[in-house]
Every structure is written in structure tokens, then in C-alpha cells.
Design a protein around this motif. Sequence first.
Motif, PDB file in Angstrom:
ATOM      1  N   HIS A   1      -2.515  11.717  -3.626  1.00 28.10           N
ATOM      2  CA  HIS A   1      -2.851  10.455  -2.974  1.00 28.10           C
ATOM      3  C   HIS A   1      -3.301  10.756  -1.552  1.00 28.10           C
ATOM      4  N   SER A   2      -3.900   9.772  -0.918  1.00 26.66           N
ATOM      5  CA  SER A   2      -4.591   9.992   0.352  1.00 26.66           C
ATOM      6  C   SER A   2      -3.659  10.440   1.462  1.00 26.66           C
ATOM      7  N   LEU A   3      -2.391  10.035   1.420  1.00 30.95           N
ATOM      8  CA  LEU A   3      -1.456  10.403   2.485  1.00 30.95           C
ATOM      9  C   LEU A   3      -1.183  11.904   2.464  1.00 30.95           C
ATOM     10  N   GLU A   4      -0.955  12.462   1.288  1.00 36.71           N
ATOM     11  CA  GLU A   4      -0.759  13.908   1.161  1.00 36.71           C
ATOM     12  C   GLU A   4      -2.021  14.658   1.576  1.00 36.71           C
ATOM     13  N   ASP A   5      -3.169  14.188   1.088  1.00 42.05           N
ATOM     14  CA  ASP A   5      -4.418  14.878   1.379  1.00 42.05           C
ATOM     15  C   ASP A   5      -4.739  14.844   2.868  1.00 42.05           C
ATOM     16  N   ARG A   6      -4.416  13.736   3.524  1.00 45.02           N
ATOM     17  CA  ARG A   6      -4.672  13.626   4.964  1.00 45.02           C
ATOM     18  C   ARG A   6      -3.843  14.644   5.749  1.00 45.02           C
ATOM     19  N   LEU A   7      -2.570  14.800   5.381  1.00 45.14           N
ATOM     20  CA  LEU A   7      -1.730  15.784   6.063  1.00 45.14           C
ATOM     21  C   LEU A   7      -2.243  17.201   5.825  1.00 45.14           C
ATOM     22  N   THR A   8      -2.694  17.474   4.611  1.00 43.93           N
ATOM     23  CA  THR A   8      -3.237  18.794   4.300  1.00 43.93           C
ATOM     24  C   THR A   8      -4.498  19.058   5.112  1.00 43.93           C
TER      25      THR A   8
ATOM     26  N   VAL B   1       3.153   1.480   4.119  1.00 45.16           N
ATOM     27  CA  VAL B   1       2.720   2.776   4.634  1.00 45.16           C
ATOM     28  C   VAL B   1       2.645   3.828   3.527  1.00 45.16           C
ATOM     29  N   TYR B   2       3.673   3.941   2.716  1.00 46.35           N
ATOM     30  CA  TYR B   2       3.726   4.990   1.711  1.00 46.35           C
ATOM     31  C   TYR B   2       3.045   4.607   0.395  1.00 46.35           C
ATOM     32  N   GLY B   3       2.969   3.301   0.123  1.00 42.88           N
ATOM     33  CA  GLY B   3       2.303   2.861  -1.091  1.00 42.88           C
ATOM     34  C   GLY B   3       0.938   2.276  -0.837  1.00 42.88           C
TER      35      GLY B   3
END
Length: 369
Positions: free
Chosen positions: A250-257, A160-162
Amino acid sequence: MGELRGTHVPVLLERCLELLAPALDRGGRTVHVDATLGLAGHAEAVLERHPHTVLIGLDRDTEALAHARVRLARFADRIHLEHAVYDELPEVLERLGYPGIDGVLFDLGVSSLQLDAPDRGFAYAQDAPLDMRMDQTRGVTAEEVVNTYPHPDLARVLRVYGEEKFAGRIASAIIRERERGRITSSARLAELVRESIPAPARRTGGHPAKRTFQALRIEVNRELAVLETALPAALDTLDVGGRMVVLSYHSLEDRLTKQAFADRVRSKGPVELPVELPGSGPTFRLLSRGAELPGEAEVAANPRAASVRLRAAERLDPTTGQRGTDRERSRRRVRAMHQPGTGSTAGSTVDPAAPPGDGRETDEEGEGT
């Protein structure tokens, strides 16, 4: 305090300053929050450009705060440097007596100091104890995660995170290794990961351990859980005309933003009405279409900027819908025409086949377009 450890080149510095300037140059005192102070490159530039701006700098890393305090010493009468995680911003503002702010910057991910200091354990290319805590005064270490998590939890973290497609294989290798002895070395962990990934997959995508180390760092520091809380809280603290800039890596941070912004730039009222109901209109506008990427010159000057994604938004006046009401009304009329049973969707600019999260569904224009 010893010599500065790590080299620091602020990412997308001029673009960040350009986006923040209208909020910080409004006459009189303004307040800017650097939610991820680090080595204070962005903060220093803001203070130099805006002599009437007060800076509130947050960081969970005490070593980074110590270096930032020295770097910003000449601005001592205009700074508040706080040992805090960015989801604690509302409490910090209340304690300092600031009911609202004008600008806020999030430069997410791991800092230059943390990457370049071998003893911190963030870098897979250097042997060090498996720590990875941004705040070394509290919390579990990566060593504890690697040596205590059961296989399903370890695989979940990596997947999930990587976004690691070989998460199960890597977790199995870690379990086997720790049965022989505790894993304490970043170099040994990196080697385990490399051995777990098929040779063809190792030839592309950079270092084989990159995704595993990212995943462990996010888990150790609870980065995504904290960010999910921090972004809406920070948006709430902005005064009208205030601006937020977020740099994700990374995509996870950008998705939350993207999700946090999307919730504020859309109308909450019934789509079939031709006008906004009071209190239902957008409270923010986007300052660019989708995520902005670094240019070739930026990446050449600072290779760590290669993966950055920038998003920015500005708070609107809720009583007038300043800078967006007329455009939103037009969009509401178009959307109402395309509701089920109201007619054809021919002419829609949204690609129905586009997967969620690829940016093509963005319907807000920005000044950076």
C-alpha cells in the motif's frame, strides 16, 4: 506442529531473485536476510539458487517460524531463523556474529498464513476474534483498539493508516456499538463498517471494510513505525555491492521505502560545486526507475500480487562512488545551472506541477529501466 495453514505463492519471485543474484553470487560465502520470512517461499528459492549463501530469517509470528523451519530443514546448516521484528536486525546480526550482509528482502504486509487462518482475525470475510497480532505472544489486540480508543484516536487510525475518507463515520458507529456491548467479532466489525459507508461508495473499491482492517492491523503491529526505523538500519548493514529489495502493498509502505532510498542516492554536498566533496556522494543507487508493478501474468497466477510495488537499491563503494559518480557530477552541474538566479529552468525533466510522491520526480536511472 499441525498441517500448514494458508496457501503461499511468493510474490514477484523471479524478479526478486534476479535483483539479488549479483549480490549473492560474488564467490565464497554470502549472507542474505529475509526480514519477513513468513512461510519461506522467497527464502527457499534463494537457498536453492545460491548454495554458498547463509540465510538469516526474521519473523515475529511464531507459527510462521515453525512452518518455515520445517520447509527449510534440508538447509539446516545454512540458516538462522529468529523470532524478531525487522527493526531488530542490527541486534540479531551482532548476536550471530555477522558484521555485514550481502542481500536483504522485505516482503511487507500481512502473510498468507495470517490471512488464511480464520482464528487470527485479519480477514474481514471470515468471522473470528479481533486479534490481528502478527506476534501472538505480546502486544494489544484489535479488539482492545476498537473497544478502548476514544473517537478522535480511532478516527485518526482509520484515516491515516487506512486512508479511509469515512473514518469519522465509522468511528462514530463503533463507539455507538460498543456502548451496547463489547465488539469481539471480525464479522460484526465488518458489518458496522459496511453500514457506515454510503451505498454509492460501497459499490466500488472492493470490500467496504478493507481499509478499516488494514488500518487496525497497522496500528496493532506498529507496522509503519517499525518500518521507518528498520529500512535505514537494514541499509546500513549492507556491504558494498549488497542489495535490498522491498515489496510494498500500500502507498504508506511504499512512501517510506521511497524516502529511505532517496536519502541514500542523493549527494549531500553543496549543489553549486562541480565535484563531490569527500564523503558527500551517494551511497546507494536505485536498481529501477520508480516502483515496479506486477505484470498481468503475475496477477493472474497470484491475485495477492495485484497491489505490490517493488523497489530495490545497491550499496556503492564510498571511496570511488562506483557506478554513479560521473552521472551524479553531470546532474550536479545541471542542477547548479537551475538554481535561483543562475538562469532559466527550460529543459528540466522534472514536472514542477507534479505532486510529491507520484514517482515523476525520480532522477536516478536503474538497471530495470
